[in-house]
Motif scaffolding. Sequence first.
Motif, mmCIF file in Angstrom:
data_model
loop_
_atom_site.group_PDB
_atom_site.id
_atom_site.type_symbol
_atom_site.label_atom_id
_atom_site.label_comp_id
_atom_site.label_asym_id
_atom_site.label_seq_id
_atom_site.Cartn_x
_atom_site.Cartn_y
_atom_site.Cartn_z
ATOM 1 N N LEU A 274 -0.419 3.468 -3.542
ATOM 2 C CA LEU A 274 0.228 2.174 -3.724
ATOM 3 C C LEU A 274 1.735 2.369 -3.714
ATOM 4 O O LEU A 274 2.248 3.457 -4.024
ATOM 5 C CB LEU A 274 -0.187 1.530 -5.055
ATOM 6 C CG LEU A 274 -1.588 0.913 -5.118
ATOM 7 C CD1 LEU A 274 -1.932 0.544 -6.550
ATOM 8 C CD2 LEU A 274 -1.691 -0.308 -4.211
ATOM 9 N N ALA A 275 2.448 1.298 -3.358
ATOM 10 C CA ALA A 275 3.899 1.329 -3.439
ATOM 11 C C ALA A 275 4.315 1.515 -4.904
ATOM 12 O O ALA A 275 3.551 1.226 -5.825
ATOM 13 C CB ALA A 275 4.482 0.027 -2.881
ATOM 14 N N ASP A 276 5.525 2.004 -5.102
ATOM 15 C CA ASP A 276 6.033 2.268 -6.451
ATOM 16 C C ASP A 276 6.506 0.952 -7.078
ATOM 17 O O ASP A 276 7.677 0.608 -7.069
ATOM 18 C CB ASP A 276 7.175 3.277 -6.392
ATOM 19 C CG ASP A 276 7.623 3.734 -7.780
ATOM 20 O OD1 ASP A 276 6.976 3.332 -8.773
ATOM 21 O OD2 ASP A 276 8.618 4.489 -7.868
ATOM 22 N N VAL A 277 5.538 0.189 -7.614
ATOM 23 C CA VAL A 277 5.797 -1.112 -8.226
ATOM 24 C C VAL A 277 5.258 -1.081 -9.649
ATOM 25 O O VAL A 277 4.094 -0.723 -9.870
ATOM 26 C CB VAL A 277 5.125 -2.249 -7.424
ATOM 27 C CG1 VAL A 277 5.306 -3.594 -8.117
ATOM 28 C CG2 VAL A 277 5.691 -2.296 -6.004
ATOM 29 N N GLU A 278 6.068 -1.446 -10.607
ATOM 30 C CA GLU A 278 5.682 -1.345 -12.017
ATOM 31 C C GLU A 278 4.402 -2.103 -12.327
ATOM 32 O O GLU A 278 3.540 -1.634 -13.087
ATOM 33 C CB GLU A 278 6.823 -1.872 -12.890
ATOM 34 C CG GLU A 278 6.588 -1.719 -14.389
ATOM 35 C CD GLU A 278 6.523 -0.263 -14.839
ATOM 36 O OE1 GLU A 278 5.788 0.010 -15.823
ATOM 37 O OE2 GLU A 278 7.169 0.598 -14.203
ATOM 38 N N GLU B 285 2.848 11.233 -9.710
ATOM 39 C CA GLU B 285 3.846 10.178 -9.654
ATOM 40 C C GLU B 285 3.914 9.608 -8.233
ATOM 41 O O GLU B 285 3.510 10.285 -7.268
ATOM 42 C CB GLU B 285 5.204 10.721 -10.082
ATOM 43 C CG GLU B 285 5.296 11.063 -11.568
ATOM 44 C CD GLU B 285 5.057 9.849 -12.458
ATOM 45 O OE1 GLU B 285 5.676 8.793 -12.207
ATOM 46 O OE2 GLU B 285 4.242 9.956 -13.394
ATOM 47 N N PRO B 286 4.420 8.372 -8.082
ATOM 48 C CA PRO B 286 4.379 7.720 -6.767
ATOM 49 C C PRO B 286 4.907 8.560 -5.609
ATOM 50 O O PRO B 286 4.338 8.527 -4.516
ATOM 51 C CB PRO B 286 5.234 6.466 -6.993
ATOM 52 C CG PRO B 286 5.003 6.139 -8.427
ATOM 53 C CD PRO B 286 4.920 7.464 -9.132
ATOM 54 N N ASN C 156 0.794 -1.226 0.000
ATOM 55 C CA ASN C 156 0.000 0.000 0.000
ATOM 56 C C ASN C 156 0.827 1.276 0.000
ATOM 57 O O ASN C 156 0.283 2.365 -0.209
ATOM 58 C CB ASN C 156 -0.966 -0.014 1.180
ATOM 59 C CG ASN C 156 -1.859 -1.235 1.172
ATOM 60 O OD1 ASN C 156 -1.732 -2.119 2.025
ATOM 61 N ND2 ASN C 156 -2.736 -1.337 0.205
ATOM 62 N N GLY C 157 2.111 1.166 0.270
ATOM 63 C CA GLY C 157 2.983 2.328 0.136
ATOM 64 C C GLY C 157 2.661 3.486 1.047
ATOM 65 O O GLY C 157 2.871 4.655 0.691
ATOM 66 N N LEU C 158 2.177 3.212 2.254
ATOM 67 C CA LEU C 158 1.755 4.307 3.129
ATOM 68 C C LEU C 158 2.931 5.083 3.713
ATOM 69 O O LEU C 158 2.737 6.174 4.271
ATOM 70 C CB LEU C 158 0.854 3.772 4.241
ATOM 71 C CG LEU C 158 -0.460 3.151 3.748
ATOM 72 C CD1 LEU C 158 -1.322 2.695 4.916
ATOM 73 C CD2 LEU C 158 -1.238 4.129 2.874
#
Length: 397
Positions: free
Chosen positions: A297-301, A344-345, A229-231
């Motif tokens: 979200l996490a920076d995942v392609e 952007e992320p 989740n990239g929090l």
Amino acid sequence: MIKKQLESRVLVLNHFAAPRGQAGGTRHVELFARLEGWQHLIIVADKNHLTGDVVAVEPGVLPVSTVSYTSNGVRRMLNWASYAWNALREGLRQKRVDVVYASSPHLLAGLAGLVLAKWRRIPFVLEIRDLWPHILVHMGQMSDSSPVYRALTVLEELLYAQADRIVVMAPGVEAELISRGIPREKIVYVPNGADPDDFKPSAPREVLRDRYGFTRLTAVYAGAHGPANGLDLVLDAAEQVADLPVDVVLVGNGVAKADLQDTASRRGLHNVRFMNPVPKTEIGDVLAAADLGLHVLADVELFRTAVSPNKLFDYMAAGKPVLTNSPGLVGDWVERSGCGWAVEPGDLALGLRSFAQADRAHLDAIGHSGLAWLQVHQSRSAMAKRLADMLAEVACA
């Protein structure tokens, strides 16, 4: 009584499904309740994975015993295995089933569904929520050379090959499956969605703001607190906008929550609040009190093409503007609907500053734009019709 006897019956395996009275994912409870001509039974874990609350038996929902866990590790694997085993046992006890529908993650739920379908000689539908195990590699949680990864990949390919239909929730997943040789006609696109009627607040906005203590421009994230989740990016953004009258409220739970709370405390982030998970029936009140919804979200392609985030559509159904840090598919949805901004992320702070400069009328207009788009393109009712058509087709094949 005659109508019930004529209805077909679908058995749904979803470890993490939640009834509407609890926090968590309600996709299947909401979708299958809207099916015409079908009875359904959703087999779920006996403990809510976000709150730990006991899940009670209710019409259409059957909880099964699972091993408890508090973090990633062996007990979490046992939790998955215990769910799959007990869901299989309960599935075998059911007197009549016409279709088995199993949802990932995890793949053991899919395996249990496949065994049930083969035993009963009925169609098997597999729903892919995340591209397991590949997402674990993309996030750096597993090596693609590990024995566990290779074993999961074998299981994944077996499930794809044996499924009569594969339900996907994002175009990127469909493209990936086709690239692996899965026939296009076997794949059905049923993304997440939401219905505005499910998010009507119980009180006026100002009353709700007082209830939750929202006094400034408030951005709410409502969802899981896990590595995906990239929090941590939200905490970074909150620190960068500490000079503005902006608060960030994180609603939910997950394995990363304790670390996030420690980090926010250590960095003195007084503009960040953590709230316990709330049932889906209360989310409408929380969002009505807020000013915008955060999709993070996490920076995942892989997340750029292969996700269908339920929280995004919840925000839209509640008429809230949206800020997302997920370019690609989610960003396209946000911009196409006119419901907010995609950055952007690592640029959430830039988005928060833009929202802080907007007046109330502009925020309301953005929220209404997203609501109107959702009603036409992505309502739960429309998705349930698509699902019902697929089930009828596979049951008659």
